[in-house]
Design a protein around this motif. Sequence first.
Motif, short mmCIF file in Angstrom:
data_model
loop_
_atom_site.label_atom_id
_atom_site.label_comp_id
_atom_site.label_asym_id
_atom_site.label_seq_id
_atom_site.Cartn_x
_atom_site.Cartn_y
_atom_site.Cartn_z
N UNK A 9 -23.83 30.03 -3.57
CA UNK A 9 -24.58 31.10 -2.88
C UNK A 9 -23.77 32.36 -2.73
N UNK A 10 -22.82 32.56 -3.63
CA UNK A 10 -21.94 33.73 -3.49
C UNK A 10 -22.56 34.98 -4.11
N UNK A 57 -16.27 39.25 2.33
CA UNK A 57 -17.09 39.46 3.53
C UNK A 57 -18.15 38.38 3.51
N UNK A 58 -17.99 37.37 4.37
CA UNK A 58 -18.90 36.23 4.32
C UNK A 58 -18.79 35.55 2.97
N UNK A 59 -19.92 35.44 2.27
CA UNK A 59 -19.90 34.80 0.95
C UNK A 59 -19.83 35.82 -0.18
N UNK A 60 -19.60 37.08 0.19
CA UNK A 60 -19.56 38.13 -0.83
C UNK A 60 -18.13 38.57 -1.10
N UNK A 61 -17.85 38.75 -2.37
CA UNK A 61 -16.58 39.37 -2.73
C UNK A 61 -16.87 40.82 -3.11
N UNK A 173 -22.11 43.72 1.68
CA UNK A 173 -22.04 42.28 1.40
C UNK A 173 -23.41 41.74 1.02
N UNK A 174 -24.45 42.30 1.63
CA UNK A 174 -25.81 41.84 1.31
C UNK A 174 -26.37 42.54 0.08
#
Length: 304
Positions: A9-10, A57-61, A173-174
């Motif tokens: 889910x990245x 940031x969370x699941x985001x690179x 990030x989103x």
Amino acid sequence: MAEVSTPTGTRCGYVALIGAPNAGKSTLLNRLVGRKLAIVSPKAQTTRSRLLGIAIEGKSQLVYVDTPGIFAPRRRLDRAMVAAAWSGAEDADETVLLVDAARGVGRDTQRILDRLAGRERKSILALNKIDLVRRDRLLGLAADLAKQGNFDPVFMISGLSGDGVDDLKRHLAAAVPPGPWLFPEDQLSDAPERLLAAEVTREQVFLQLHDELPYASTVETESWENRRDGSVRIDEVIYVERPSQRAIVLGDRGQRIKAIGARARAELEQMLDRRVHLFLFVKVRENWGEDPERFAALGLDYEV
Ligand SMILES: Nc1nc2c(ncn2[C@@H]2O[C@H](COP(=O)(O)OP(=O)(O)OP(=O)(O)O)[C@@H](O)[C@H]2O)c(=O)[nH]1
Ligand SMILES: [Mg+2]
């Protein structure tokens, strides 16, 4: 490159920071990454080439791209810097236009607005340095800019204090596309240590020298020797264009070069977390701004 394992889910994407010289792009990059990677000075045109700063940031690179300020280029070096900035923006998934809210829209920012207006894609607008500006002026500036471009959303931030930066991060990030991370989780930049080390010295050149000197200078790491006692010896060359400039960089009885070296060494010891022996040499290369080798060392294309 080694296989990068990531959770499911990245998301991952490139985020270009563009703007007029001195808008605060490098300060913001350092803030977003949480570490000092990019050099910063009160003088315009400090950054000369693209520099990646990578953060999770969370699941985001998020792969932030610090770019040189965009201005009307004259020298070949200027043209290469501006080309690097625009190609940073064109290759990115998201583009953040930084505007110095204290200064407002000057000629350089206007030129960027005109070019962005020709693009179909939306950009993100970040009014920066809000710590220096009254709120009513800020709102007026935001309204004026909204009329001139396809901006969504608009953030009001201070890269220096960090105000508003978390909101920007969460949005990015989103916004970046779903997909695997492109870099190992602990990687902070793509820049080799040799380049970062030369940049640390160049920052001191920008901070401690004035008039045309910062622009007439470039710094390169010539050698790097890891010593058995855990320390490192770094030799760097500061290139200038004329013998008279060399004399100024050296200073009276070598005082200036000593001061530049002392500050740079202290910064390097922090960055590398070990003892550093820094040796600086000043050489005259009349036309270094026309020399492909000097461009390559800066990470710039010569053919512009
Ligand atoms: N007050 C205030 N000053 C800031 C802020 N962000 C950056 N600055 C200052 O603005 C100056 C320029 O900052 P940089 O980060 O080097 O700007 P830049 O856009 O990278 O500049 P170039 O690389 O020359 O294009 C420095 O003196 C910073 O300390 C901010 O949010 N508030
Ligand atoms: Mg910069």
